[in-house]
Design a protein around this motif. Structure first.
Motif, short mmCIF file in Angstrom:
data_model
loop_
_atom_site.label_atom_id
_atom_site.label_comp_id
_atom_site.label_asym_id
_atom_site.label_seq_id
_atom_site.Cartn_x
_atom_site.Cartn_y
_atom_site.Cartn_z
N ARG A 102 74.01 -48.05 57.55
CA ARG A 102 74.30 -49.07 56.56
C ARG A 102 73.17 -50.09 56.53
NH1 ARG A 102 79.48 -48.45 54.92
NH2 ARG A 102 79.60 -50.54 54.04
N ARG A 103 73.03 -50.74 55.38
CA ARG A 103 71.97 -51.74 55.24
C ARG A 103 72.58 -53.11 55.01
NH1 ARG A 103 67.92 -48.43 51.56
NH2 ARG A 103 67.33 -46.94 53.18
N PRO A 104 71.83 -54.15 55.35
CA PRO A 104 72.33 -55.50 55.07
C PRO A 104 72.48 -55.70 53.56
CG PRO A 104 70.37 -55.56 56.46
CD PRO A 104 70.53 -54.16 56.02
N ALA A 105 73.54 -56.38 53.15
CA ALA A 105 73.72 -56.69 51.74
C ALA A 105 73.71 -58.20 51.58
CB ALA A 105 75.03 -56.11 51.25
N ARG A 106 73.62 -58.67 50.32
CA ARG A 106 73.62 -60.11 50.06
C ARG A 106 74.92 -60.71 50.58
NH1 ARG A 106 74.34 -61.66 45.23
NH2 ARG A 106 74.33 -59.55 44.37
N PRO A 107 74.86 -61.88 51.24
CA PRO A 107 76.09 -62.50 51.71
C PRO A 107 77.01 -62.76 50.52
CG PRO A 107 74.16 -63.73 52.47
CD PRO A 107 73.68 -62.70 51.51
N GLY A 108 78.27 -62.57 50.73
CA GLY A 108 79.23 -62.82 49.66
C GLY A 108 79.51 -61.60 48.81
N SER A 109 78.62 -60.60 48.86
CA SER A 109 78.90 -59.40 48.09
C SER A 109 79.92 -58.55 48.85
CB SER A 109 77.62 -58.60 47.83
OG SER A 109 77.05 -58.22 49.06
N ARG A 110 80.50 -57.58 48.14
CA ARG A 110 81.51 -56.76 48.80
C ARG A 110 80.85 -55.80 49.77
NH1 ARG A 110 85.92 -54.63 44.90
NH2 ARG A 110 84.99 -52.71 45.65
N GLY A 111 81.49 -55.53 50.85
CA GLY A 111 80.93 -54.59 51.81
C GLY A 111 81.64 -54.73 53.12
N ARG A 112 81.18 -53.99 54.10
CA ARG A 112 81.81 -54.03 55.41
C ARG A 112 81.17 -55.18 56.22
NH1 ARG A 112 81.57 -48.33 58.08
NH2 ARG A 112 82.35 -47.60 56.08
N PRO A 113 81.96 -55.88 57.04
CA PRO A 113 81.37 -56.99 57.80
C PRO A 113 80.29 -56.49 58.75
CG PRO A 113 83.76 -56.84 58.13
CD PRO A 113 83.38 -55.71 57.27
N ASP A 114 79.23 -57.29 58.87
CA ASP A 114 78.15 -56.98 59.79
C ASP A 114 78.24 -57.96 60.95
OD1 ASP A 114 75.86 -56.62 61.18
OD2 ASP A 114 74.52 -56.63 59.44
N LEU A 115 78.92 -57.53 62.01
CA LEU A 115 79.22 -58.46 63.09
C LEU A 115 77.96 -58.90 63.83
CD1 LEU A 115 82.54 -56.96 64.35
CD2 LEU A 115 82.19 -59.11 63.16
N ARG A 116 77.01 -58.00 63.92
CA ARG A 116 75.80 -58.33 64.64
C ARG A 116 75.10 -59.52 64.00
NH1 ARG A 116 72.23 -54.31 67.32
NH2 ARG A 116 70.42 -55.48 67.99
N ARG A 117 74.91 -59.44 62.68
CA ARG A 117 74.22 -60.54 62.00
C ARG A 117 75.10 -61.79 61.93
NH1 ARG A 117 72.10 -60.20 56.61
NH2 ARG A 117 73.72 -58.69 56.15
N THR A 118 76.41 -61.58 61.78
CA THR A 118 77.32 -62.72 61.74
C THR A 118 77.25 -63.50 63.05
OG1 THR A 118 78.79 -61.41 60.35
CG2 THR A 118 79.71 -63.40 61.31
N LEU A 119 77.23 -62.74 64.14
CA LEU A 119 77.17 -63.39 65.46
C LEU A 119 75.88 -64.18 65.59
CD1 LEU A 119 78.30 -63.59 68.42
CD2 LEU A 119 76.69 -61.78 68.94
N ARG A 120 74.79 -63.55 65.17
CA ARG A 120 73.50 -64.21 65.31
C ARG A 120 73.49 -65.55 64.58
NH1 ARG A 120 68.93 -60.31 66.29
NH2 ARG A 120 70.22 -60.27 68.15
#
Lengths: 379, 295
Positions: free
Chosen positions: A165-183
Motif C-alpha cells: 500500500r502507498r501513503p494517500a492524502r490525509p483525509g482521503s478514504r483508505g486504510r489507516p496507516d498506523l506507522r505514519r500516524t504514530l510518527r
C-alpha cells in the motif's frame, strides 16, 4: 587452499579436485572460485574413499541448475572414468523436458501432408517476402532508424493492484496507516490530529513474450526479438519474461538482459538451437504451459505471442493449449505479421484454432504496428 | 542428536522421522549442516521439499521457522515490524514516554527471519531450522535482501541495533522454478534437485508415511502413479499424491487396485479435468492391469 592461482602448498588431492572443477567449467557450467572452494571443503567433510561421495559433493556445490547436471555428469565420467549414479532417472530427463522429440520423426509424413493441403493462402511468395522484409532488408540507415524507434518503445503491461500500500492524502478514504500516524503523534504528545491513510499501490502486470523463431517467421524474428529486448531493457519494476518458441521452448530473458541490443541478440541466438527451424507451435506452447505458464509465469500476466500461427503439428493441440493459457493469463495478445497482407484471413489451421482464445489480434510487420502493440499491451 | 560424522547418519536420522532420502539428498543435507551453508532445493511439486525441512527439524529437535514467500513480501512481513497500535496506546497512557520507551523490544513484532536469527521467544531459545518456502514467488528486491541476510546472518534494526545469529540456523530454501532465482543467491547455497523417486523407494515412502496401506496395495499404487507420470499430464502426480491415494484406498478398505475403486478415487491423484479425460482415454482397466503386473 587459499590461493587458487598457485598450486604450491596444496595437497595432491586438492590439485586433483581443482582439475576436475576446470573440466566442469570447460563443459560450460559456470563455477565461481567460491563454489570451487566449497567443493574442496565438502569433499574434505565426506572423504574421497567413495566415488559417489565426491560425485554428490560436486553436485551440491558446483551445479546450480538442474540443466547443468548432464554436463556435470559428462565431466565426472571424463575425469574419474566412472559415473556412480547411472541408475538415476534424472540424468537424461532435463534434456527431455527441453526437447520436444517425441514422435517427431514418425509424424513427419502427416505433417508434410498438412503443409501441402494448406499452403497457398498464407505461405510466403518471394515477392511478399521482399515487400515485407522491411526490418531485415532496409538500407543500413533505415535499419538504424527502425531499431532506434523500437528501442524507444516503452513496453510495459497494464497495471494491477499490488499488495503493498502507498501513503494517500490525509483525509482521503483508505486504510489507516498506523506507522505514519504514530510518527506524527509523537510530535503532538501522543495526540492524533490527522490519521494518516494508505491506498492500494499499483504495479505493472507481468509481461510474457513468446517469440516464434521458426523458419516461416524468419523475416520478422529478429525485429520481434528487438522489441522483446526493448521490453526487457525498459523494465523498471514488474517482470518481463521472453521465450523463443520453435520446435522447443527456450527461455531467453537472461540473454536479452544485456543493454547492448546487438550483443543481447547474439547471445539469444546462441541460446536458441532451432532458430529458423520447423514449427510445432502447439507442442511448443504445451511445453511452455507445462514448465512455466500455468505454474506461475502465465498467471495474471499479459501474454504476447509473436507468431504467424503456422503450425505443422495438430491444430487441436494448439487450441487446447491456448485455452489452458487463457484460463490463467490476464490477457492474450497475438501479433501476426501476416495480418497486414491484403485479404488476409486466418486460414492456417493453427491460427484458426487459436483465435477464439485471443483477446487482441494485431499486425507486427513494421515499426508503426509495433508501436500499436506497445499501446495495446499497456491498457 | 549426537555429533554428525557421516552421510549415513543423516539418512538414518531422517528415516527415523519417516523421511526417506537417497544418497544425493543425504549428502546435500550433511554438507548443509557441516559447512553451515543454506540448501537450495528444487524439484516438481509434491516431491517432499517442504517435508524435508519438517523432518530435519523433528530429527534435530529444533523448532521449525517457516517463511512462506509470496509476491510483494517485504521486510515488515519477513523480518520485523513495530506494533504501532500498542505504541500509540502506550503513548496515550504514559504521556512522559520518550522515543526510547516507544521503541522498546516489547513493541517489536518478530517475524520468521528475525526469530531464526535471534531465537529468544522460541521454545528453549534453541537454534531453529529455517525454511524459506517458494522463494521464486518473491520479488527480486526481496532476494537481494535475503542475500545479505544469508551471507552475514545479521541484520540492523535502526531503533534497536544489530542483531546477529550466535549460530547460523540450518536453512532450506525451496523453489518451484516459476522464475529463475538470481545466481548470486544460488552461489551462497548448496544446490539439490529432488527427483521423483524410483518405484522401490516410492513404495517404501508410502509404507512409512501411511502404514495403514498394505504392502501389495502400496506397490500397485506406486506402479499406477508411475504409469500416470508417463501420460504427459498437465500436473504430474508427486509423491504426496501417491501417499494420499494409498490412504484413500486403504480408508475404503481396499487391499488391491480394481477398476471401480480407481475410477472413484482418481481425483486424489489426478487433479485437472483434462488430465482425468486423458487417463480415461488411456483406459483405467489398462492402468490397473499394468499396476497389478508389478506385484
Amino acid at each position: 587452499m587459499c590461493d587458487p592461482g598457485s598450486s604450491e602448498g596444496l595437497s595432491a588431492e586438492v590439485v586433483g579436485l581443482l582439475g576436475f572443477v576446470e573440466v566442469v567449467r570447460g563443459l560450460g557450467v559456470g563455477v565461481s572460485a567460491d563454489s570451487a572452494l566449497t567443493f574442496v571443503q565438502a569433499v574434505g567433510e565426506i572423504g574421497v574413499e567413495e566415488g559417489s561421495g565426491v560425485y554428490w559433493a560436486g553436485r551440491a556445490t558446483l551445479v546450480r541448475r538442474v540443466e547443468d547436471v548432464p554436463a556435470y555428469d559428462r565431466a565426472f565420467l571424463g575425469f574419474f572414468g566412472d559415473l556412480p549414479v547411472l541408475d538415476l532417472p534424472h540424468v537424461a530427463r532435463p534434456v527431455e523436458l527441453l526437447l520436444d522429440v517425441g514422435g517427431d520423426d514418425g509424424a513427419d509424413g502427416d505433417d508434410d501432408a498438412a503443409v501441402a493441403g494448406d499452403t497457398r493462402p498464407v505461405r510466403w511468395s518471394d515477392r511478399e517476402v521482399l515487400r515485407h522484409r522491411d526490418f531485415a532488408d532496409c538500407t543500413p540507415e533505415e535499419l538504424d532508424e527502425a531499431h532506434r524507434l523500437i528501442a524507444d518503445l516503452r513496453v510495459h503491461a497494464a497495471l494491477r493492484r499490488s499488495r503493498r500500500r502507498r501513503p494517500a492524502r490525509p483525509g482521503s478514504r483508505g486504510r489507516p496507516d498506523l506507522r505514519r500516524t504514530l510518527r506524527s503523534a509523537t510530535r503532538t504528545g501522543g495526540e492524533v490530529l490527522r490519521p494518516a491513510v494508505t491506498r492500494p499501490g499499483e504495479r505493472p502486470r507481468r509481461l510474457v513474450l513468446l517469440v516464434d523463431v521458426s523458419g516461416s517467421m524468419a523475416p520478422y524474428s529478429r525485429a520481434l526479438a528487438r522489441i522483446a529486448h526493448a521490453a526487457v531493457a525498459a523494465r523498471r519494476h514488474g517482470q518481463v519474461e521472453v521465450f523463443a518458441v520453435g520446435t522447443r521452448v527456450t527461455r531467453i530473458t537472461r540473454e536479452l538482459s544485456t543493454h547492448d541490443p546487438d550483443e543481447a541478440l547474439t547471445r539469444a541466438s546462441g541460446a536458441v538451437d532451432d532458430w529458423s527451424g520447423g514449427t510445432r507451435l502447439g507442442h511448443g506452447l504445451r511445453n511452455f504451459n507445462d514448465r512455466w505458464g500455468t505454474a506461475g509465469i502465465g498467471r495474471g500476466a499479459v501474454v504476447v505471442i509473436l507468431s504467424d500461427g503456422w503450425d505443422r503439428g495438430d491444430p487441436t493441440v494448439l487450441g487446447e493449449e491456448m485455452a489452458r493459457l487463457h484460463r490463467v493469463a490476464h490477457r492474450i495478445v497475438w501479433v501476426n505479421p501476416l495480418k497486414a497482407l491484403p485479404g488476409y484471413a486466418p486460414l492456417a489451421q493453427g491460427m484458426a484454432a487459436a483465435l477464439p482464445h485471443v483477446d487482441d489480434f494485431l499486425e507486427g510487420h513494421s515499426v508503426a504496428s509495433l508501436q500499436d502493440l506497445a499501446k495495446v499491451v499497456g491498457t | 542428536m549426537g555429533e554428525l560424522t557421516s552421510v549415513s547418519d543423516v539418512a538414518e536420522g531422517l528415516a527415523a522421522q519417516d523421511y526417506l532420502t537417497d544418497e544425493g539428498l543425504a549428502t546435500a543435507v550433511f554438507l548443509t549442516m557441516r559447512l553451515q551453508r543454506p540448501l537450495f532445493l528444487e524439484g516438481d511439486a509434491g516431491v517432499g521439499k517442504t517435508a524435508l525441512a519438517q523432518a530435519l527439524a523433528a530429527w534435530t529437535g529444533a523448532p521449525l521457522v517457516r517463511l512462506q514467500c509470496y509476491e510483494g513480501i517485504d521486510a515488515a512481513q519477513a523480518l520485523y515490524e513495530w506494533d504501532h497500535p500498542r505504541q500509540l496506546l502506550h503513548l496515550r497512557a504514559v504521556s512522559s514516554a520518550t522515543e526510547a520507551d516507544l521503541y522498546d523490544p516489547r513493541f517489536l513484532i518478530r517475524r520468521p527471519l528475525l526469530q531464526a536469527l535471534d531465537p529468544v521467544d522460541l521454545p528453549g531459545g534453541a537454534t531453529p531450522v529455517l525454511l524459506i518456502d517458494e522463494i521464486d514467488r518473491a520479488d527480486d528486491e526481496f532476494e537481494a535482501f535475503l542475500l545479505e541476510l544469508l551471507s552475514d546472518w545479521a541484520v540492523t534494526i535502526p531503533e534497536v541495533g544489530r542483531v546477529s545469529a550466535a549460530v547460523p540456523p540450518p536453512t532450506i530454501l525451496t523453489s518451484n522454478r516459476t522464475r529463475d532465482v538470481h545466481d548470486a543467491l544460488k552461489r551462497r547455497c548448496l544446490y539439490h534437485w529432488i527427483d521423483q523417486p524410483s518405484l522401490e523407494r516410492e513404495v517404501a515412502i508410502v509404507r512409512v508415511r501411511a502404514p495403514e496401506v498394505p504392502e501389495a496395495l502400496a506397490r500397485q499404487v506406486a506402479a499406477a502413479v508411475a504409469s500416470l507420470r508417463g501420460l504427459r499430464l498437465y500436473k504430474v502426480p508427486g509423491v504426496a499424491e501417491t501417499i494420499d491415494w494409498g490412504r484413500a484406498l486403504a480408508a475404503l478398505g481396499r487391499t488391491s487396485l480394481d477398476e471401480a475403486s480407481v475410477t472413484a478415487t482418481l481425483g486424489w491423484v489426478v487433479k485437472y479435468r483434462e488430465d482425468q479425460h486423458r487417463v480415461v482415454d488411456h483406459g483405467i482397466s489398462q492402468l490397473v492391469q499394468e499396476a497389478l503386473r508389478h506385484v
